[in-house]
Design a protein around this motif. Structure first.
Motif, mmCIF file in Angstrom:
data_model
loop_
_atom_site.group_PDB
_atom_site.id
_atom_site.type_symbol
_atom_site.label_atom_id
_atom_site.label_comp_id
_atom_site.label_asym_id
_atom_site.label_seq_id
_atom_site.Cartn_x
_atom_site.Cartn_y
_atom_site.Cartn_z
ATOM 1 N N ASP A 296 44.222 42.730 50.177
ATOM 2 C CA ASP A 296 45.664 42.639 50.423
ATOM 3 C C ASP A 296 46.015 41.169 50.669
ATOM 4 O O ASP A 296 45.963 40.683 51.798
ATOM 5 C CB ASP A 296 46.041 43.497 51.636
ATOM 6 N N GLN B 28 39.777 43.383 56.594
ATOM 7 C CA GLN B 28 39.910 43.944 55.246
ATOM 8 C C GLN B 28 38.538 44.292 54.651
ATOM 9 O O GLN B 28 38.413 45.267 53.915
ATOM 10 C CB GLN B 28 40.654 42.958 54.339
ATOM 11 N N GLU C 244 37.768 47.640 56.138
ATOM 12 C CA GLU C 244 38.618 48.709 55.637
ATOM 13 C C GLU C 244 38.442 48.952 54.141
ATOM 14 O O GLU C 244 38.645 50.074 53.666
ATOM 15 C CB GLU C 244 40.087 48.378 55.926
ATOM 16 N N ARG C 245 38.081 47.895 53.403
ATOM 17 C CA ARG C 245 37.942 48.009 51.945
ATOM 18 C C ARG C 245 36.595 47.421 51.513
ATOM 19 O O ARG C 245 36.532 46.298 51.005
ATOM 20 C CB ARG C 245 39.073 47.272 51.233
ATOM 21 N N TYR D 49 34.131 44.016 43.803
ATOM 22 C CA TYR D 49 35.318 43.910 42.942
ATOM 23 C C TYR D 49 35.866 45.261 42.494
ATOM 24 O O TYR D 49 36.639 45.334 41.535
ATOM 25 C CB TYR D 49 35.014 43.046 41.701
ATOM 26 N N SER D 50 35.510 46.333 43.196
ATOM 27 C CA SER D 50 36.073 47.641 42.854
ATOM 28 C C SER D 50 37.410 47.878 43.560
ATOM 29 O O SER D 50 38.153 48.792 43.194
ATOM 30 C CB SER D 50 35.090 48.760 43.228
ATOM 31 N N GLU D 51 37.698 47.085 44.584
ATOM 32 C CA GLU D 51 38.983 47.148 45.277
ATOM 33 C C GLU D 51 39.581 45.752 45.369
ATOM 34 O O GLU D 51 38.848 44.754 45.436
ATOM 35 C CB GLU D 51 38.818 47.704 46.697
ATOM 36 N N LYS D 52 40.907 45.690 45.402
ATOM 37 C CA LYS D 52 41.586 44.407 45.544
ATOM 38 C C LYS D 52 41.947 44.167 47.004
ATOM 39 O O LYS D 52 42.387 45.089 47.703
ATOM 40 C CB LYS D 52 42.860 44.364 44.696
ATOM 41 N N GLY E 57 34.919 47.885 49.054
ATOM 42 C CA GLY E 57 34.823 47.632 47.615
ATOM 43 C C GLY E 57 35.242 46.231 47.206
ATOM 44 O O GLY E 57 35.060 45.845 46.040
ATOM 45 N N ILE E 58 35.785 45.460 48.154
ATOM 46 C CA ILE E 58 36.190 44.085 47.820
ATOM 47 C C ILE E 58 34.982 43.265 47.369
ATOM 48 O O ILE E 58 35.080 42.461 46.434
ATOM 49 C CB ILE E 58 36.862 43.418 49.046
#
Length: 275
Positions: free
Chosen positions: A138, A123, A126-127, A133-136, A129-130
């Motif tokens: 999963d 994750q 893939e993300r 904190y710009s993406e949450k 921004g985690i």
């Protein structure tokens, strides 16, 4: 009292997680860490009560097993002679079963934790921004991994607890018929239960207390003692905590269940073991 003290630990632990995820000030986390350390002690104490209740239940079930054998065999069955080689071997099997069960339970935690680590790293890739904190993340995928693995990994220890007394009882019942000792299977099973219960009590107490001690050792170092976070001591106690958590939260409480399950299986299937 037992319910209250048992609830204190998870509440303090969850409070610490909430504080960390909500980015509270460092001094708030220090307070929750101290509460969590106290919670580990209260959990260990209440698990001691659980061990005591399991031991008492096993004693009562063992007495019921002896009475059932006497009823079905129409012979008095009150004495278990561990000087008989087969009976002593049954006792050794009971002691070894507790260690094997505990080992499988702790290995299950390690394998599932590794799956979660792989998912978390995936994750992060893939993300990205985690981290800012710009993406949450999963959360569902991690929870699903833990839930599915928790059910899947407990199949093997569960089958071990249910099938081992049946296998030992039937095997030595047939061996006893061959030797002209119709109650040999019951003698071996009684020894199996006695040794498994005694070993289980000691093992459960050890796992519960040692796991809490490892967890608290990590918290103690994180307060700044012995080099604090990032030091070699901290790395060592973090490794210790990865062993301590499955000890106090998985293997230790599971041994309570193992003790009672063995006695219950043997008592319910008593007619199967009487030649």
């Amino acid at each position: 009292f037992v319910l209250t003290m048992s609830s204190f630990g998870p509440i303090a632990d969850n409070a610490g997680g909430i504080v960390e995820m909500s980015q509270q000030a460092e001094h708030v986390r220090v307070i929750t860490d101290k509460l969590d350390a106290v919670g580990n002690v209260t959990k260990a104490n209440t698990k001691g009560f659980s061990v005591g209740s399991a031991a008492l239940a096993c004693f009562l079930l063992f007495s019921a097993f002896l009475d059932e054998v006497s009823i079905y065999s129409k012979e008095e069955f009150k004495v278990v002679d561990i000087a008989v080689p087969e009976v002593f071997v049954g006792g050794l099997c009971g002691s070894m079963l507790v260690f094997l069960f505990s080992s499988w339970a702790m290995q299950a935690v390690g394998r599932t934790a590794q799956e979660v680590v792989i998912e978390v790293r995936k994750q992060f890739r893939e993300r990205p921004g985690i981290m800012d904190y710009s993406e949450k993340p999963d959360y569902y995928r991690c929870v699903a991994i833990v839930a599915k693995s928790g059910l899947r990994e407990m199949v093997k220890p569960g089958l071990l607890a249910v099938l081992s007394p049946i296998a030992i009882g039937v095997t030595f019942r047939l061996f006893g018929q061959y030797k002209g000792q119709p109650l040999l299977g019951c003698q071996v099973l009684a020894s199996f239960l006695m040794f498994a219960t005694a070993t289980g009590i000691m093992m459960a107490l050890f796992l519960n207390n040692a796991g809490g001690a490892w967890d608290n050792a990590k918290k103690y170092v994180e307060t700044g003692k012995h080099g604090g976070k990032g030091s070699d001591t901290h790395k060592a106690v973090v490794v210790g905590d990865t062993v301590g958590d499955p000890c106090k939260d998985t293997a230790g409480p599971s041994v309570h269940v193992l003790m009672k399950l063995l006695s219950t299986v043997v008592m319910v299937l008593t007619p199967l073991f009487v030649a």
